[in-house]
Enzyme design. Sequence first.
Site, PDB file in Angstrom:
ATOM      1  N   GLY B  50      -6.130   0.417  -1.758  1.00  0.00           N
ATOM      2  CA  GLY B  50      -6.234  -0.019  -3.617  1.00  0.00           C
ATOM      3  C   GLY B  50      -4.635   0.045  -3.656  1.00  0.00           C
ATOM      4  O   GLY B  50      -4.092   0.143  -2.987  1.00  0.00           O
ATOM      5  N   CYS B  51      -4.471   0.014  -5.014  1.00  0.00           N
ATOM      6  CA  CYS B  51      -3.190   0.528  -6.167  1.00  0.00           C
ATOM      7  C   CYS B  51      -2.887   2.212  -5.575  1.00  0.00           C
ATOM      8  O   CYS B  51      -1.986   2.459  -5.918  1.00  0.00           O
ATOM      9  CB  CYS B  51      -2.834  -0.572  -7.188  1.00  0.00           C
ATOM     10  SG  CYS B  51      -2.854  -1.940  -7.181  1.00  0.00           S
ATOM     11  N   GLN B  52      -3.883   2.684  -6.315  1.00  0.00           N
ATOM     12  CA  GLN B  52      -3.212   3.823  -5.949  1.00  0.00           C
ATOM     13  C   GLN B  52      -4.082   4.919  -5.059  1.00  0.00           C
ATOM     14  O   GLN B  52      -3.036   5.663  -4.915  1.00  0.00           O
ATOM     15  CB  GLN B  52      -4.868   4.534  -6.942  1.00  0.00           C
ATOM     16  CG  GLN B  52      -4.502   3.704  -8.379  1.00  0.00           C
ATOM     17  CD  GLN B  52      -3.377   3.633  -9.223  1.00  0.00           C
ATOM     18  OE1 GLN B  52      -2.983   4.477  -9.717  1.00  0.00           O
ATOM     19  NE2 GLN B  52      -3.644   3.418 -10.462  1.00  0.00           N
ATOM     20  N   SER B 118      -9.198  -0.295  -9.543  1.00  0.00           N
ATOM     21  CA  SER B 118      -8.281  -1.005  -8.574  1.00  0.00           C
ATOM     22  C   SER B 118      -8.073   0.866  -7.560  1.00  0.00           C
ATOM     23  O   SER B 118      -6.684   0.866  -7.083  1.00  0.00           O
ATOM     24  CB  SER B 118      -6.819  -1.223  -8.185  1.00  0.00           C
ATOM     25  OG  SER B 118      -7.557  -2.419  -9.339  1.00  0.00           O
TER      26      SER B 118
ATOM     27  N   ARG C  57      -4.975  -1.397 -12.700  1.00  0.00           N
ATOM     28  CA  ARG C  57      -4.722  -0.559 -11.950  1.00  0.00           C
ATOM     29  C   ARG C  57      -3.914   0.720 -12.705  1.00  0.00           C
ATOM     30  O   ARG C  57      -3.648   1.379 -12.359  1.00  0.00           O
ATOM     31  CB  ARG C  57      -2.982  -1.471 -11.569  1.00  0.00           C
ATOM     32  CG  ARG C  57      -3.124  -2.676 -11.017  1.00  0.00           C
ATOM     33  CD  ARG C  57      -1.697  -2.713 -10.425  1.00  0.00           C
ATOM     34  NE  ARG C  57      -2.326  -4.302  -9.383  1.00  0.00           N
ATOM     35  CZ  ARG C  57      -1.048  -4.720  -8.977  1.00  0.00           C
ATOM     36  NH1 ARG C  57      -0.033  -4.391  -8.567  1.00  0.00           N
ATOM     37  NH2 ARG C  57      -1.436  -6.615  -8.287  1.00  0.00           N
TER      38      ARG C  57
END
Lengths: 143, 143, 407, 407
Positions: B50-52, B118, C57
């Site tokens: 994921g992004c995080q 995300s 995000r």
Amino acid sequence: MLISEIEEQIVSEFSAFDDWLDKYDMIVEMGKSLPLIDPQYKTDQFIISGCQSKVWLHAALKDGKVHFTADSDAIITKGIVSLLLRVLSEQSPDDIISASLGFVDRIGLKEHLSPTRSNGLTSMIKQMKLYALVFKTKMNQKN
Amino acid sequence: MLISEIEEQIVSEFSAFDDWLDKYDMIVEMGKSLPLIDPQYKTDQFIISGCQSKVWLHAALKDGKVHFTADSDAIITKGIVSLLLRVLSEQSPDDIISASLGFVDRIGLKEHLSPTRSNGLTSMIKQMKLYALVFKTKMNQKN
Amino acid sequence: MSNFPVDKIRSDFPILAQQVYKRPLIYFDNAASTQKPRQVIDAIRHYYEYDNCNIHRGVHYLSVKATEAYEEVRRDVREFVNAKSTREIIFTKGATESLNLVACSFGRRYVQPGDEVITTIMEHHSNFVPWQQMCFERGAKFRVAGINAAGELDVDGLKAQVNEKTRLIALTHVSNVLGTINPIREIIAFAHAHNVPVLIDGAQGVSHLPVDVQELDCDFYCFSGHKMYAPMGIGVLYGKEALLEELPPYQMGGEMIKDVFVDHTTFNELPFKFEAGTPNVEGVMGLGAAIRYLKNIGMENIAAYEADLLKYATVKMSEIEGIRMIGTAKHKASLVSFLLGKIHPYDAGTIIDKLGIAVRTGHHCAMPLIELLQIPGTVRASFAFYNTEAEIDQLVAAILRVKKMFE
Amino acid sequence: MSNFPVDKIRSDFPILAQQVYKRPLIYFDNAASTQKPRQVIDAIRHYYEYDNCNIHRGVHYLSVKATEAYEEVRRDVREFVNAKSTREIIFTKGATESLNLVACSFGRRYVQPGDEVITTIMEHHSNFVPWQQMCFERGAKFRVAGINAAGELDVDGLKAQVNEKTRLIALTHVSNVLGTINPIREIIAFAHAHNVPVLIDGAQGVSHLPVDVQELDCDFYCFSGHKMYAPMGIGVLYGKEALLEELPPYQMGGEMIKDVFVDHTTFNELPFKFEAGTPNVEGVMGLGAAIRYLKNIGMENIAAYEADLLKYATVKMSEIEGIRMIGTAKHKASLVSFLLGKIHPYDAGTIIDKLGIAVRTGHHCAMPLIELLQIPGTVRASFAFYNTEAEIDQLVAAILRVKKMFE
Ligand SMILES: Cc1ncc(COP(=O)(O)O)c(C=O)c1O
Ligand SMILES: Cc1ncc(COP(=O)(O)O)c(C=O)c1O
């Protein structure tokens, strides 16, 4: 007559009308009576294209004055063209270059000369001043 | 225990907390106590990005049940992962495939499973169900 | 017609209460851009007062909330055009960008020297020039299908241009000059029988007609928010998932990216793959409000009411002596293009404007069509469901005034 | 600092009165997108209630009015960045589109196989990937300048990469992760001495610092409205007229067209040449209102107030044990990126959010930089001129709470 004098004359002529319809009637009349441009100049070479109406413009230098002839396929445009010719034709290049043409605004036709109104008239004035500039340069070279 | 029973159990455990901070404290604790994943599975091949935060997930089939192990580099993610494992690990492929996992919403952690967040958790559930599907297909082929 | 709640609807559009030249505004320039109902304007305001944030995000409250609202509208749009999946709904800045995106990405992926792309002579520049230029660049042949005297597409002619080198047909759902509704279902079926995908420019379709992309079976469908009562700066590209998957990304940056390294980059999944940069979340919120508004009235009801308006206008205007209707197709959307004898459209438009009626004059960004018709342009009155027969009567009166003035 | 009217300013931003999780919102995600003052929101509403219309080429009242308002804002933007001419101001949908436009058009015009383009490791993806992909496509070399331990650009290293094959340097004015303000004037002067044009990504510059493109002498300068208190979906590309004249158009359709024929098309003059499709007039109106708002406060005053905020935050946060500031350049814009011991940014951000404070966590669309620093991302608090020292105190308290929770 000086450019500014002609402008004043036009403004006072138009001030007689309260109704915008009368104003436009007058412009239509002027459009209809605009002297014909020599057909040899009504070609793509002399066209100033706007989105809405076409304008043809020709200029010649005679005795230090610029002689403009023009035409348009739209009558209102033609009427305003005829006003511009009345003001700028037979004037010296210098006077043409420095003319501010505030009369169009004052007689309430401003929108037709707004640079964002794609009707060819703005480009026409630009082109008239460009002709004047070219003639001026030519004249200076001769001296 | 049935998936739905475990979900109820978790919901009632969490209902003891009024304060969200206590809830998160509990998740952090669960994150810390998540059994370690076999290091051989903590590679890019098993990553769910994921992004995080990163999540690693491994699955094996034993006696008709799916055995999941997992890890994450973020503790909150790890805590929620441990909840997901508690619910879905050691269950049959069919039960995993049909699980709705409404508990995450009910214990007030919905945003961590929102598909638009995300954080890898949504992809993790997708991946867990995919594993279950693959195992199911395998089992059917053997029969 | 009588039970269409036009008065109530008009009261939803603040600008319709506006005066121009001391006359109540009559807005007949809807094909250029429609006005916005209060509901859309309020959605924008609400978004900036409560939810504004960059999306995707983000882990914080506003970001999650705005992201969810944004993705919710994607679902609304999917339903609105009946796409199979939200992965097929790409937000762009408008129809023009949607069309350029496909021309660029499809061209790079599928068009080789010697290949052919077919479009039609009635296209808006935005669905003409991108293909023309792409074909030049890639050494492909740019073919243009013609029309008949009524302004209807020459369907047989178009079909005859399809051959094994044809890579795509790009055509408009509804002509913005002629009003012609093209028989796109028939063309799509024919094209598919020859393995040719079809792109539909829906800029003038989606605001007038119910659109079902699965039923049409089109491969791409493009439209703009601002022509369907939504804000400016937002548009949609629908594409079949399998095709979109194959196309290379268009612009780079933002959510369309998965991983970036110094020596290479990987790209996100659909639909994000084609959404570069911070998206216009505000525009999407407005689009969502517009779709809810349209759904509330019902696209079928809108189509029926507008068909009545068109019929009324056609009958009334045809009675005007010397009027020439440009575009008399059997299937027409609610717009009329016309010329008055030898009167130049600019002259007519200028006077009609002064009477408080907004019509558009000129080539309507369809110069190849205007050139073919050998006319200096047209005057176009395009109707929305907030227009009325009484307004059309005023237009007729204005036209008579114009005739008196110039003839 | 004491006479900066922050209370009055805060009252202009409706969203700042918003509660999240029952706490007053503290908005520190300004580098992602800024909030909008009432003046901007009202400008949008006013536009749709009184002036909405498609612009250019229309002869009717609304169209002329909207066109004039649109072009008026172009003059405001020209003045705001002190461009020489409005021909140099192109409206786009955002910084990302501006950057993609130049990468595409400049690449096609000037970049040949073997040529080189230089960017830096601290770029946002939007100013990295377009160049990277363009270089791949055109067989050019993509070079990336580095940074020092403080997060400052390695200027000597960048200069050493300039050679006779360099076609362009693309770098950011201000890093959105590190806050670093790059010495762009020095780099531009050096580049010009080697005949290399320079593009500046001003997405994080224009909202914090007074920008004068003539004084900088940059060749391109790109920014987004939504990061400078204007609406989403609108951005600007400034380019020197002579260069813009040379570039081929980007997207096709709308006002960028002059004449279309079946076999060729001619394009409009600057700035219209690069504005395809119906422009986002609403966004432009909002941008105009934002610029007037900023001018009213004064960019110098904003820069000074924000510098004070940054100083305050830096001092207070440095006192926190175990904090690691990412980006400690001498010249910094008002943002702080940090890490707390081994605590993952996602964990920190989640808790800080629950305390009502919007910060951003992750790679901030600058993965090459994050990869270089070998960190999992950062927590970033980015300040606007409506933020206060009291809010920073709250952030410090929140960070202490996070530490207690995870350590
Ligand atoms: C048929 C058609 N296609 C495409 C467009 C382009 O739409 P936009 O300018 O909103 O991108 C228009 C409207 O101008 C249109 O009428
Ligand atoms: C430095 C920098 N460049 C470019 C961008 C891209 O801006 P946008 O997403 O508004 O196109 C951003 C913001 O996301 C940024 O911070």
